[in-house]
Write a protein that holds these residues in place. Sequence first.
Motif, PDB file in Angstrom:
ATOM      1  N   LEU A 104       0.831  -1.207   0.000  1.00  0.00           N
ATOM      2  CA  LEU A 104       0.000   0.000   0.000  1.00  0.00           C
ATOM      3  C   LEU A 104       0.862   1.251   0.000  1.00  0.00           C
ATOM      4  N   LYS A 105       1.953   1.208   0.758  1.00  0.00           N
ATOM      5  CA  LYS A 105       2.873   2.358   0.794  1.00  0.00           C
ATOM      6  C   LYS A 105       3.468   2.595  -0.595  1.00  0.00           C
ATOM      7  N   LYS A 106       3.868   1.520  -1.260  1.00  0.00           N
ATOM      8  CA  LYS A 106       4.454   1.639  -2.602  1.00  0.00           C
ATOM      9  C   LYS A 106       3.448   2.272  -3.576  1.00  0.00           C
ATOM     10  N   TYR A 107       2.201   1.804  -3.529  1.00  0.00           N
ATOM     11  CA  TYR A 107       1.193   2.343  -4.443  1.00  0.00           C
ATOM     12  C   TYR A 107       0.850   3.800  -4.136  1.00  0.00           C
ATOM     13  N   GLY A 108       0.765   4.153  -2.874  1.00  0.00           N
ATOM     14  CA  GLY A 108       0.351   5.506  -2.521  1.00  0.00           C
ATOM     15  C   GLY A 108       1.453   6.543  -2.508  1.00  0.00           C
ATOM     16  N   SER A 109       2.706   6.104  -2.446  1.00  0.00           N
ATOM     17  CA  SER A 109       3.785   7.094  -2.347  1.00  0.00           C
ATOM     18  C   SER A 109       4.638   7.207  -3.615  1.00  0.00           C
ATOM     19  N   ASN A 110       4.495   6.296  -4.546  1.00  0.00           N
ATOM     20  CA  ASN A 110       5.243   6.367  -5.807  1.00  0.00           C
ATOM     21  C   ASN A 110       4.331   6.866  -6.930  1.00  0.00           C
ATOM     22  N   LEU A 111       3.868   8.087  -6.786  1.00  0.00           N
ATOM     23  CA  LEU A 111       2.956   8.675  -7.773  1.00  0.00           C
ATOM     24  C   LEU A 111       3.763   9.335  -8.887  1.00  0.00           C
ATOM     25  N   SER A 112       3.295   9.175 -10.092  1.00  0.00           N
ATOM     26  CA  SER A 112       3.991   9.745 -11.243  1.00  0.00           C
ATOM     27  C   SER A 112       3.918  11.269 -11.216  1.00  0.00           C
ATOM     28  N   PRO A 113       5.047  11.942 -11.406  1.00  0.00           N
ATOM     29  CA  PRO A 113       5.034  13.410 -11.433  1.00  0.00           C
ATOM     30  C   PRO A 113       4.330  13.960 -12.679  1.00  0.00           C
ATOM     31  N   GLU A 114       4.135  13.123 -13.702  1.00  0.00           N
ATOM     32  CA  GLU A 114       3.439  13.558 -14.917  1.00  0.00           C
ATOM     33  C   GLU A 114       1.928  13.380 -14.841  1.00  0.00           C
ATOM     34  N   ALA A 115       1.413  12.979 -13.689  1.00  0.00           N
ATOM     35  CA  ALA A 115      -0.028  12.732 -13.548  1.00  0.00           C
ATOM     36  C   ALA A 115      -0.815  14.021 -13.765  1.00  0.00           C
ATOM     37  N   PRO A 116      -1.994  13.915 -14.403  1.00  0.00           N
ATOM     38  CA  PRO A 116      -2.823  15.103 -14.635  1.00  0.00           C
ATOM     39  C   PRO A 116      -3.289  15.786 -13.344  1.00  0.00           C
ATOM     40  N   ILE A 117      -3.537  14.984 -12.291  1.00  0.00           N
ATOM     41  CA  ILE A 117      -3.983  15.540 -11.010  1.00  0.00           C
ATOM     42  C   ILE A 117      -2.871  15.324  -9.996  1.00  0.00           C
ATOM     43  N   LYS A 118      -2.420  16.411  -9.398  1.00  0.00           N
ATOM     44  CA  LYS A 118      -1.336  16.338  -8.421  1.00  0.00           C
ATOM     45  C   LYS A 118      -1.921  16.206  -7.018  1.00  0.00           C
ATOM     46  N   ILE A 119      -1.490  15.163  -6.311  1.00  0.00           N
ATOM     47  CA  ILE A 119      -1.875  15.001  -4.905  1.00  0.00           C
ATOM     48  C   ILE A 119      -0.622  14.617  -4.120  1.00  0.00           C
ATOM     49  N   ASP A 120      -0.698  14.832  -2.821  1.00  0.00           N
ATOM     50  CA  ASP A 120       0.411  14.435  -1.959  1.00  0.00           C
ATOM     51  C   ASP A 120       0.438  12.916  -1.835  1.00  0.00           C
ATOM     52  N   PRO A 121       1.620  12.346  -1.717  1.00  0.00           N
ATOM     53  CA  PRO A 121       1.707  10.899  -1.482  1.00  0.00           C
ATOM     54  C   PRO A 121       0.940  10.523  -0.205  1.00  0.00           C
ATOM     55  N   PHE A 122       0.468   9.293  -0.166  1.00  0.00           N
ATOM     56  CA  PHE A 122      -0.337   8.834   0.964  1.00  0.00           C
ATOM     57  C   PHE A 122      -0.157   7.330   1.130  1.00  0.00           C
ATOM     58  N   ILE A 123      -0.547   6.828   2.280  1.00  0.00           N
ATOM     59  CA  ILE A 123      -0.531   5.390   2.529  1.00  0.00           C
ATOM     60  C   ILE A 123      -1.945   4.982   2.930  1.00  0.00           C
ATOM     61  N   PRO A 124      -2.628   4.227   2.064  1.00  0.00           N
ATOM     62  CA  PRO A 124      -3.968   3.753   2.450  1.00  0.00           C
ATOM     63  C   PRO A 124      -3.862   2.849   3.682  1.00  0.00           C
ATOM     64  N   PRO A 125      -4.817   2.933   4.588  1.00  0.00           N
ATOM     65  CA  PRO A 125      -4.755   2.079   5.780  1.00  0.00           C
ATOM     66  C   PRO A 125      -5.115   0.626   5.450  1.00  0.00           C
ATOM     67  N   ILE A 126      -4.599  -0.294   6.236  1.00  0.00           N
ATOM     68  CA  ILE A 126      -4.960  -1.707   6.072  1.00  0.00           C
ATOM     69  C   ILE A 126      -6.406  -1.916   6.504  1.00  0.00           C
ATOM     70  N   ILE A 127      -6.787  -1.239   7.570  1.00  0.00           N
ATOM     71  CA  ILE A 127      -8.181  -1.255   8.041  1.00  0.00           C
ATOM     72  C   ILE A 127      -8.544   0.192   8.328  1.00  0.00           C
ATOM     73  N   GLY A 128      -9.659   0.630   7.782  1.00  0.00           N
ATOM     74  CA  GLY A 128     -10.100   1.981   8.074  1.00  0.00           C
ATOM     75  C   GLY A 128     -10.459   2.763   6.830  1.00  0.00           C
ATOM     76  N   GLU A 129     -10.542   4.063   7.003  1.00  0.00           N
ATOM     77  CA  GLU A 129     -11.010   4.967   5.962  1.00  0.00           C
ATOM     78  C   GLU A 129      -9.897   5.928   5.563  1.00  0.00           C
ATOM     79  N   ASN A 130      -9.920   6.291   4.288  1.00  0.00           N
ATOM     80  CA  ASN A 130      -8.939   7.230   3.743  1.00  0.00           C
ATOM     81  C   ASN A 130      -9.650   8.069   2.682  1.00  0.00           C
ATOM     82  N   THR A 131      -9.273   9.322   2.562  1.00  0.00           N
ATOM     83  CA  THR A 131      -9.844  10.186   1.530  1.00  0.00           C
ATOM     84  C   THR A 131      -8.735  10.643   0.592  1.00  0.00           C
ATOM     85  N   VAL A 132      -8.962  10.420  -0.698  1.00  0.00           N
ATOM     86  CA  VAL A 132      -8.030  10.866  -1.739  1.00  0.00           C
ATOM     87  C   VAL A 132      -8.873  11.554  -2.799  1.00  0.00           C
ATOM     88  N   ALA A 133      -8.607  12.846  -3.013  1.00  0.00           N
ATOM     89  CA  ALA A 133      -9.410  13.665  -3.940  1.00  0.00           C
ATOM     90  C   ALA A 133     -10.871  13.548  -3.515  1.00  0.00           C
TER      91      ALA A 133
END
Length: 190
Positions: free
Chosen positions: A129-158
């Motif tokens: 989850l850390k790898k997926y949420g923190s290795n975001l492409s700098p060329e992405a159309p929408i820029k967001i801060d890196p994040f780590i989705p929780p194993i259990i729980g809620e997360n908000t992205v965009a």
Amino acid sequence: MNDSSKKLSLTSSLLIGLAAVSIIASMFFPWWKMVFYAPQYPEGLNIIVYPNKLDGQIDIINGLNHYIGMSNFGEENFPELSYLIYIIGGLAGLTFITAVLRKRAVLYGLIVLFATGGLTGVLDLHFALKKYGSNLSPEAPIKIDPFIPPIIGENTVANFITHSLLGTGLYLIIAAFILLLIPLWKDRAK
């Protein structure tokens, strides 16, 4: 005769056997999932993780994740899915052997193996989850801060709210672990 060489009771042996059945049953159910909700997807989109495959609306999620520069989810990115089912089957086999042998020392070893495997699985999922949420492409159309989705729980992205949940298979594994611990209490030295 020391505590670890005493035989477990027949009841404890049956509980350990039931733990083995629970482990086998877990292979047929999802172990973990993420559900993504957004105004355009009020019914939610799922990534469902079985011990040997991914399921859900992965293509749609990958299409959306492209906009924030996240790598695609796919079975090819999770080599664990190619061998985890065999590890679980082996664990079930060792659990059956423990039930038949009825030896405390073997049960202690099985519990340590079980706990080590569980911790390894949690860490493996966290790092994925850390790898997926923190290795975001700098060329992405929408820029967001890196994040780590929780194993259990809620997360908000965009505009997506993500819920990470344990699946039925993992609850069966937890039940199996508890069934392995009960004999330690039940057959404790008087």
